[in-house]
Structure formats: C-alpha cells, structure tokens
Design a protein around this motif. Structure first.
Motif, mmCIF file in Angstrom:
data_model
loop_
_atom_site.group_PDB
_atom_site.id
_atom_site.type_symbol
_atom_site.label_atom_id
_atom_site.label_comp_id
_atom_site.label_asym_id
_atom_site.label_seq_id
_atom_site.Cartn_x
_atom_site.Cartn_y
_atom_site.Cartn_z
ATOM 1 N N LEU A 93 -8.887 -0.441 -1.116
ATOM 2 C CA LEU A 93 -8.798 -0.357 0.343
ATOM 3 C C LEU A 93 -9.937 -1.083 1.036
ATOM 4 C CD1 LEU A 93 -7.644 3.345 0.484
ATOM 5 C CD2 LEU A 93 -6.312 1.401 1.293
ATOM 6 N N ILE A 134 -4.458 -4.902 -5.100
ATOM 7 C CA ILE A 134 -4.109 -3.737 -4.287
ATOM 8 C C ILE A 134 -4.078 -2.485 -5.160
ATOM 9 C CG2 ILE A 134 -2.270 -2.650 -2.931
ATOM 10 C CD1 ILE A 134 -1.655 -5.413 -1.792
ATOM 11 N N TYR A 137 0.830 -1.211 0.000
ATOM 12 C CA TYR A 137 0.000 0.000 0.000
ATOM 13 C C TYR A 137 0.863 1.259 0.000
ATOM 14 C CZ TYR A 137 -4.480 -2.379 0.562
ATOM 15 O OH TYR A 137 -5.603 -3.128 0.349
ATOM 16 N N ARG A 193 -1.671 -4.742 7.584
ATOM 17 C CA ARG A 193 -2.844 -4.577 6.730
ATOM 18 C C ARG A 193 -3.540 -5.908 6.532
ATOM 19 N NH1 ARG A 193 -2.929 0.089 7.613
ATOM 20 N NH2 ARG A 193 -4.878 -0.826 8.269
ATOM 21 N N THR A 195 -6.116 3.687 7.271
ATOM 22 C CA THR A 195 -5.199 3.835 6.129
ATOM 23 C C THR A 195 -3.792 4.213 6.590
ATOM 24 O OG1 THR A 195 -5.838 6.150 5.776
ATOM 25 C CG2 THR A 195 -7.077 4.457 4.565
#
Length: 550
Positions: A467, A534, A356, A479, A473
């Motif tokens: 997401l 992703i 990410y 994650r 975030t």
C-alpha cells in the motif's frame, strides 16, 4: 523467456495468442485439456503444482491439448511458443460447490452471439453464472411466453436464455437464474398486497414505484414462488437460483398486524426452497451483510454478500470476509463489490483499485463477483448498466483469476487459519517480514505493506499487500501506482535441523511459485523476498518434503 500478459481476443480478432482451459473446472475423473490459440508452432505444455513441475506434454500444433487426469487441486499450465510463454490455470475438484467463481450475463436478445461468453467463462474459470433479469416479471417469471420485454423494457428471448444455459454447461459452469424473493410489480401487486411489509405510516416498502415488498416467508407467496422456480428449472434448464433482496426492511408490520422479523423470514424462505428443490444450487444475497449471521446457517451453497457503505475500505472488506467465513460452515464466500470507479476514472487507476479489491478478497479466502458477459464488468447494481472492460482490465482479470485458481489450495479452503497474531511481531518471533524503510502493518494502512500469516496444513502462507504510494485505502476509488518497497527479509523459526523451503508468487510479476534462497540464522531461517508489486504470496514449507495441504 517472458510471460505474456496476453489480451483476450475480441470478437473481431480470433487469432490473438491465448491459452484457455476447455472447462472452468474439472472433476478428478475428467482428462484435463487446454486449447492453444496461436499462429506460432507450440513446443511443450508444462503443468505446475505449487511451484513443482509435475508434467510435460509435447505440443506440435495449435488446438486442443490433453494433459490427462490430475488429482484434486489447482494447477498452472504453460505452453511455449517460440520465445513466448502462454499461461492459464486449471482446477480439479470433486465437489463443484467447494469454490464459487461467480460471473454474470445480462443480455438475452434474439440471435445474440454466445461464443465470446463461452470463452470468457473458460478464460476466468467461472464456475457459476448469474442470469440477471432474465424473467418476464419479478412475481411471474415465465408469464411472457417465448419472447417478451422484461419489467424495464429489455428484450428477452427464452431461446437465447436456454442457449446461454447450454453454453455454461459446456464450459463447466452452473447457471443461476435471478429471482427476487419478495418483490412484486404494480400489475401483480393487487393479488399480494395483503402480505405487504408496511412502513410506519402504512404504505408498503418498495423500490421506488417499480416494486413493492412482501413477507418472503408467507405460505401462499412461497407456494407461488417455489412453483415459479420449479418451472424455470424444467422449462429453461437452470441449475439453481440467485435469490435476491434489497437489504430492507429489517422488521416491519403486515396489514394483518403481524410483526415480521425479515431475517427469520429469509431463512425460512431458503429452507423451504431447498426442501422443494433439493437438487438446485441456491445463493442468497446478504445485502450489506444483512442477515449473514442468520442465513449462513440456512441450506444454501455459498455465502454471498453485496457490500455498500459503511463497508468502504479494504479493512472493511477483510472484516466482512472474516465474519462470513466464521459463520459459513465451509461454504464458499463471494463478495459483490461493484467497481463504480470505472465510471469516473481512467482504466489505469481503476484497474489498480480492482487489483487491491481482489488482493484483499482473494487473500482472505473469498472470491469477487465482478466480471461477466464476454468483456464486461459490474459498475452498478443494475447489471444491464455494465461497463465494457478495456484491454488492460481484461488482461488484469485473466492474470489474477489464473493466479487464484493456480493457488486455490492456499487461498480458499475453510480449514485455513489466520495465525498472524500468534506468529508475527517481536513477542512471537515465529514468522514475519521486514523492509529497510517501509513499515509492515497488521491492518490496511496507507504507505505500508499489509501483512497476514495463514496456516495451511503444515505450511505457512504469508500475504503481503503493498500500500505504498496510497493516500487512503478505499476499495472503490482511483489508486496510485504503488511505490517500490525494496527487497523484504522473511524471518521464520525453524522446525528441526532442516532449512524451510520458501517460494514466492505474484499475479503481476511471477505468476507461479518460485524458490528463493534461504539461510540459517540460529533458531531461525532468513530469506530475501523480491519487492511486491500489489500482492505477493509467500509459501513456507517447514522442510522441502512438507506439503501445503488442507
């Protein structure tokens, strides 16, 4: 055929199938070559440019394969070996400073092995390598002779430093020597304390009791500092320097009563180092974005920012990059975002955090200082305290750095323009993506797909960061595996009677751009997009003959 997420070979096993470029970057007049490492007879090497097959070269035996000269740009290379496809990427660029993919080394013990470092530079296409803490002392870079211990007791052999510089050059990377621009150790401090940056109560600012800080633009200090840098070029062979600071103080008083605006002193320091070393490559560390607004306009070769709180979320990273690119005057932007998460979480959730982070940085036009040595990543600002990457992490980095290089023309040029606010949403109705049940958002929002639209020449590039399944975030936190979004519907306004060409790529699912079907819908064209994992990159050419060039 399936694309292999090949794990790089360890130092113990050299025969793991892998495809490596011979250099991290090629000049337009250099024949491009790759090295095929496999025990299976290879068949053919294919060169791809933004989804187009532009060259096929027969391959009969493992080893070096010459693909010939290529125009400037990023390319994917595939080699078929039986039912397996090995992949790498190559960049051809006339200017070495247009893109900085930055790595590091931090170990210089006598007789250390360097072949695996060379492989990693080529594997990750690193165009610059920071030589962290190579020097004898912060204020006396070469005072230790040929063999010494640095200020924190690490063994250093200058012969090893020189060998690693040669390794960088052979692999097509520049070697940057680390140098702190205003730090002096206790032994040297008596000669410089008259230039100290003082706290309000009169003690010098410092880093614990290990270093003390002085005015980086003081003439006598700069004369000494520049002389040390020049000697390091002459005696070690560095191509340039990573000029470091610690982010404080912003303003301070010297013992002579002068008030120092440290941002201005940093800029003056860079200018004078550039004047004295006109051929050296210079990268200054803007710690936590200080003072990017000032040093961005100084004569250096990249805009480098080390981020800390309050820059904690993916949106924060995106904002740092946007501000940097707006000030950078065409310089490449590098973000040092240390993934401390690996110290507290398993490789799987930590790899997702890294993915990410990279998705955010790469899609906004910046690169990530994270990887280096043979198989290490940064989890701490003291680079000696690095993390040995798991096989999954190294495979992730290889895929994503290959993806970055193959699509460099769509990601890094300074001429790219963010047009999200002008093209997306119902009012504009020019280009947008929707999903049946997953919301599409303009900012990094848990549970949604973060969408961004960029103009690249006559083409549009849409970035989709998935997401779903995330509860926040934060970029440096474990994650969750993203949830499925289902297929997406891309709706784009047509230019003329032709249907646009739509191609999709994903560093984890489809490494190179592949076409998706497009149909007419009045003034618009509609394409069905595969679900992103992703990060998904969508290239829209207004007609099949259009080119995504900047």
């Amino acid at each position: 055929m399936t694309y292999e997420a090949v794990v790089p070979p360890s130092t113990e096993e050299k025969t793991t199938p892998e495809l490596l470029p011979s250099r991290a970057r090629f000049a337009p007049d250099q024949p491009v070559a790759v090295e095929v490492r496999t025990d299976t007879a290879p068949d053919v090497a294919t060169v791809w440019h933004l989804g187009e097959c532009i060259r096929e070269v027969p391959v009969t035996t493992p080893g070096d394969v010459v693909l010939g000269a290529l125009p400037p740009g990023g390319y994917g290379v595939e080699v078929v070996t039986g039912s397996r496809v090995l992949r790498t990427a190559v960049e051809v660029s006339s200017e070495p400073a247009t893109s900085l993919r930055y790595g590091f080394v931090a170990s210089y013990s006598p007789r250390r092995e360097t072949d695996a470092v060379a492989d990693n530079i080529r594997r990750l296409h690193l165009t610059g390598v920071q030589f962290y803490d190579w020097a004898y002392r912060h204020a006396d870079l070469l005072g230790g002779g040929e063999d010494y211990r640095d200020a924190l007791g690490q063994p250093i052999a200058l012969g090893t430093v020189r060998n690693l510089v040669a390794v960088c050059h052979a692999a097509g990377a520049a070697a940057y020597g680390y140098a702190a621009v205003y730090a002096v150790g206790p032994d040297e401090w008596p000669g410089w304390e008259h230039l100290a940056l003082l706290r309000p109560e009169g003690a010098p600012y410092g880093l614990g009791d290990f270093l003390f800080l002085l005015d980086p633009a003081a003439p006598s200090w700069l004369a000494h500092f520049i002389d040390d840098l020049q000697r390091a070029v002459d005696e070690v062979g560095f191509d340039g320097f990573h000029l470091d600071q610690y982010g404080y103080p912003k303003r301070a008083v010297r013992p002579d009563g002068a008030t120092v605006d440290v941002a201005e002193s940093f800029a003056a320091m860079i200018e004078q180092v550039r004047e004295a070393l006109p051929d050296a490559r210079l990268v200054f560390n803007n710690v936590n974005d200080f003072p990017t607004w000032r040093t961005a306009h100084a004569p250096q070769d990249a805009l480098y920012i080390e981020v800390w709180a309050p820059h904690l979320t993916l949106d924060h990273l995106a904002g740092v990059v946007r501000r940097a690119r707006a000030e950078a005057e065409g310089k490449p932007v590098v973000i040092a975002a240390y993934q401390h998460v690996y110290d507290s979480a398993p490789a799987g959730p930590s790899d997702l955090a890294t993915a990410y982070t990279m998705a955010t940085l790469f899609s906004h036009g910046a690169t990530h200082l994270l990887a280096g040595e043979a198989d290490r990543i940064l989890v701490d600002p003291y680079y000696v305290r690095n993390h040995r990457a798991a096989a999954s992490t190294m495979a992730l980095l290889k895929r994503w750095y290959d993806f970055l290089v193959e699509h460099v023309e769509l990601l890094m040029p300074a001429e790219l323009v963010d047009v999200t606010g002008s093209y997306a949403s119902e009012y504009n109705d020019d280009c947008d993506v929707t999903y049946a049940v997953t919301p599409v958002t303009d900012t990094a929002t848990p549970g949604g797909v973060w969408r961004r639209v960029v103009q690249a020449g006559d083409s549009l590039v849409v970035h989709l960061v998935n997401l779903t399944g995330q509860h926040d975030t934060l970029w440096d936190a474990p994650r969750e595996t993203p949830a499925g979004t289902g297929t997406g519907s891309l709706r784009v306004r047509r230019t003329g009677p032709h249907l646009p060409q739509v191609r999709v790529a994903d560093p984890d699912r489809s490494a190179r751009l592949v076409d998706v079907p497009v149909r007419a819908d009045g003034d618009h064209a509609v394409a069905e997009l595969p679900a992103p994992h992703i990060w998904q990159l969508v290239l829209i050419n207004p007609s099949p003959s259009a080119k995504a060039t900047t």
